[in-house]
Scaffold this active site. Structure first.
Site, short mmCIF file in Angstrom:
data_model
loop_
_atom_site.label_atom_id
_atom_site.label_comp_id
_atom_site.label_asym_id
_atom_site.label_seq_id
_atom_site.Cartn_x
_atom_site.Cartn_y
_atom_site.Cartn_z
N LYS A 1 47.58 30.63 129.02
CA LYS A 1 46.40 31.19 128.07
C LYS A 1 45.36 30.43 128.57
CE LYS A 1 46.36 33.40 124.87
NZ LYS A 1 46.17 34.94 124.81
N TYR B 1 53.27 28.76 128.96
CA TYR B 1 52.54 29.78 128.22
C TYR B 1 51.25 29.15 127.98
CZ TYR B 1 50.66 31.46 123.61
OH TYR B 1 49.69 31.55 122.62
N THR C 1 44.49 30.22 122.10
CA THR C 1 45.26 29.26 121.25
C THR C 1 44.78 27.99 121.49
OG1 THR C 1 47.57 28.54 121.10
CG2 THR C 1 46.90 29.48 123.53
N ASP C 2 45.08 27.24 120.32
CA ASP C 2 44.87 25.65 120.22
C ASP C 2 45.56 25.14 121.26
OD1 ASP C 2 47.31 26.14 119.01
OD2 ASP C 2 46.76 24.62 117.32
N GLU C 3 46.81 25.63 121.70
CA GLU C 3 48.03 25.33 122.61
C GLU C 3 47.30 24.66 124.06
OE1 GLU C 3 51.96 26.61 122.43
OE2 GLU C 3 51.39 27.43 120.61
P1 NAD Z 1 53.13 39.29 120.04
O1 NAD Z 1 54.27 38.72 120.87
O2 NAD Z 1 53.65 39.33 118.54
O3 NAD Z 1 52.34 40.40 120.34
C1 NAD Z 1 52.05 40.87 121.84
C2 NAD Z 1 51.56 42.16 121.83
O4 NAD Z 1 51.27 42.53 123.30
C3 NAD Z 1 53.09 43.17 121.78
O5 NAD Z 1 52.73 44.09 121.16
C4 NAD Z 1 53.40 43.55 123.24
O6 NAD Z 1 53.95 44.60 123.28
C5 NAD Z 1 51.85 43.57 123.77
N1 NAD Z 1 52.12 43.16 125.27
C6 NAD Z 1 52.53 42.26 125.86
N2 NAD Z 1 52.43 42.18 127.35
C7 NAD Z 1 51.56 43.36 127.44
C8 NAD Z 1 51.26 44.01 128.56
N3 NAD Z 1 51.40 43.64 129.87
N4 NAD Z 1 50.37 45.09 128.46
C9 NAD Z 1 50.13 45.63 127.05
N5 NAD Z 1 50.61 45.07 126.13
C10 NAD Z 1 51.41 44.05 126.06
O7 NAD Z 1 51.83 38.07 120.05
P2 NAD Z 1 51.09 37.52 118.73
O8 NAD Z 1 51.66 36.48 118.07
O9 NAD Z 1 50.47 38.83 117.87
O10 NAD Z 1 49.92 37.09 119.80
C11 NAD Z 1 48.76 37.73 119.90
C12 NAD Z 1 47.68 36.81 120.63
O11 NAD Z 1 47.19 35.74 120.07
C13 NAD Z 1 48.23 36.43 121.96
O12 NAD Z 1 47.27 36.23 122.69
C14 NAD Z 1 48.58 34.86 121.87
O13 NAD Z 1 48.54 34.25 122.70
C15 NAD Z 1 47.42 34.63 120.47
N6 NAD Z 1 47.88 33.53 119.60
C16 NAD Z 1 48.97 33.68 118.87
C17 NAD Z 1 49.24 32.49 117.81
C18 NAD Z 1 50.33 32.85 116.86
O14 NAD Z 1 50.51 32.01 116.06
N7 NAD Z 1 51.23 33.77 117.10
C19 NAD Z 1 48.21 31.61 117.77
C20 NAD Z 1 46.97 31.76 118.62
C21 NAD Z 1 47.21 32.54 119.53
P1 TYD Z 2 56.96 28.54 117.22
O1 TYD Z 2 56.73 29.36 116.26
O2 TYD Z 2 57.70 28.74 118.52
O3 TYD Z 2 55.22 27.94 117.65
P2 TYD Z 2 54.55 26.97 118.74
O4 TYD Z 2 55.56 26.40 119.46
O5 TYD Z 2 53.92 28.12 119.70
O6 TYD Z 2 53.76 26.24 118.05
O7 TYD Z 2 57.42 26.74 116.73
C1 TYD Z 2 56.68 26.14 115.76
C2 TYD Z 2 57.31 24.93 115.88
O8 TYD Z 2 58.69 25.13 115.39
C3 TYD Z 2 57.52 24.09 117.07
O9 TYD Z 2 57.24 22.65 116.90
C4 TYD Z 2 58.74 24.27 117.59
C5 TYD Z 2 59.56 24.45 116.33
N1 TYD Z 2 60.75 25.44 116.17
C6 TYD Z 2 61.77 24.95 115.69
O10 TYD Z 2 62.17 23.80 115.18
N2 TYD Z 2 63.13 25.91 115.89
C7 TYD Z 2 63.18 27.14 116.30
O11 TYD Z 2 64.11 27.85 116.22
C8 TYD Z 2 61.73 27.58 116.64
C9 TYD Z 2 61.59 28.94 117.27
C10 TYD Z 2 60.67 26.67 116.52
#
Ligand code: NAD
Ligand code: TYD
Length: 340
Positions: free
Chosen positions: A158, A154, A126-128
């Site tokens: 990562k 988090y 992630t960019d985070e």
């Molecule tokens: P999500 O939370 O929707 O899904 C995570 C999945 O992993 C779930 O299906 C969960 O059951 C499974 N999981 C969790 N712990 C596990 C374990 N111990 N063993 C097996 N399976 C397990 O997450 P997402 O938003 O789809 O993100 C997927 C990946 O992308 C993550 O690594 C996250 O850090 C990364 N990512 C997400 C975003 C975003 O905007 N959502 C952005 C950048 C990177």
């Molecule tokens: P989120 O979707 O949790 O992603 P991330 O924090 O990983 O970027 O949140 C996106 C942005 O929205 C973040 O600045 C926090 C804000 N946010 C709210 O204002 N209200 C909410 O209920 C949530 C979940 C997020």
């Protein structure tokens, strides 16, 4: 014919990636490993489960015995690690499972790749990991050289996994690549993150909890554009390298919430400004020129169009959503927003 292991494939991005791979590489076998936490939903994979090229294995990535058993049987060529605890707010509430899954789980998957000779391990990051940027410096963006400077448990977990993957590459020769992407949106997104939470609450005429004044900025990408980037990296990316992935689409949170109200024809009076998140990152902005130049990637989806499609998807998939709004989700919402 290649065998591809996708961990976390019952989650948001992993699920979309499974569908991307089944469509783009019908000759591949796709094996999903997921332990189905609250964020993992087998219903996300309903269509995939009917495809003979797809297999689902319920296992925890921290469970070395189970993971080695699956690798022994499947002998994957490519392994993509999406499995993670992914929600910043939950990591602030209770960091421990983030460290276990995101760091130690990644180690188990990398050990399995070494032991069973996978030709590629890809870590979805992630960019985070770069921390945040100031709101008043629009000229700044994260590049792959930006120092790691995490804010939340988090992002720290990562970042630790990224460093471990690079160490495994250098020390043991693991053929690893890493991608660092911005905020994704699209179908199958669990309604605890900003966009799906706001859509779900607005649909139910519930308050839309915006942290502080909603001025924080995120760089949004449609999930399928992210999947295409990973597909390119696993086939053409150079091992030992990090690739940033960004939609080039920065927006303030409040602007997004207003757009969702407009899309759904709901009043902005639903918006409720609530206490800020602890350590809240101000702004993310990604420079993805390395990926664009080296591998010719470009995001296809305009935010306007992607958001419209996403809102329609939630309207047309109420069953998926209702299956999720169950006990754990309701108690989380009460804990997180009940008194805010
Ligand atoms: P999500 O939370 O929707 O899904 C995570 C999945 O992993 C779930 O299906 C969960 O059951 C499974 N999981 C969790 N712990 C596990 C374990 N111990 N063993 C097996 N399976 C397990 O997450 P997402 O938003 O789809 O993100 C997927 C990946 O992308 C993550 O690594 C996250 O850090 C990364 N990512 C997400 C975003 C975003 O905007 N959502 C952005 C950048 C990177
Ligand atoms: P989120 O979707 O949790 O992603 P991330 O924090 O990983 O970027 O949140 C996106 C942005 O929205 C973040 O600045 C926090 C804000 N946010 C709210 O204002 N209200 C909410 O209920 C949530 C979940 C997020």
């Amino acid at each position: 014919m290649k065998t591809v292991v996708v961990t976390g494939g019952a989650g948001f991005i992993g699920g979309n990636f499974v569908y991307h791979m089944l469509e783009k590489h019908p000759d591949y076998k796709i094996v999903c490993i997921d332990c189905l936490t609250y964020a993992g939903n087998l219903s996300t994979l309903n269509t995939a489960l009917k495809n003979p090229s797809f297999k689902f294995c319920k296992a925890n990535i921290c469970d070395r015995g189970s993971i080695y058993g699956i690798f022994e049987a499947e002998r994957p060529d490519i392994v993509i690690n999406f499995a993670a605890e992914s929600h910043v707010d939950r990591s602030i509430e209770d960091p421990e499972v983030f460290l276990r899954t995101n760091i130690l789980g990644t180690q188990v998957i990398m050990d399995a790749c070494l032991k069973y000779g996978a030709s590629r391990f890809h870590q979805v990051s992630t960019d985070e990991v770069y921390g945040d940027l100031p709101l008043d410096r629009p000229d700044l963006r994260f590049t792959e050289e930006t120092p790691i400077r995490t804010s939340s448990p988090y992002s720290a977990s990562k970042a630790a996994a990224d460093l471990l993957a690079l160490a495994y590459h250098r020390t043991y020769g693991l053929p690893a690549t890493i991608s660092r992407c911005g905020n994704n949106y699209g179908p199958y997104h669990f309604p605890e993150k900003l966009i799906p939470l706001m859509i779900t609450n607005a649909l139910n005429d519930k308050p839309l909890p915006v942290y502080r004044q909603g001025l924080n900025v995120r760089d949004w990408i449609y999930v399928r554009d992210h999947c295409e980037a990973i597909d390119l990296i696993i086939h053409k990316g150079r091992t030992g390298e990090v690739y940033n992935i960004g939609g080039g689409n920065e927006m303030q949170n409040i602007d997004i919430v207003r757009r969702i109200c407009r899309e759904l024809g709901k009043p902005e009076s639903l918006i409720s400004f609530v206490t800020d998140r602890k350590g809240h990152d101000l702004r993310y902005a990604i420079d993805s020129s390395k990926l664009r130049k080296e591998l010719g990637w470009t995001p296809r989806t305009e935010f306007e169009d992607g958001l419209h499609r996403t809102v329609r998807w939630y309207l047309e998939n109420r069953e998926w959503l209702e299956g999720i709004i169950s006990g754990e989700y309701l108690s989380y919402c009460e804990r997180m927003y009940g008194n805010r």
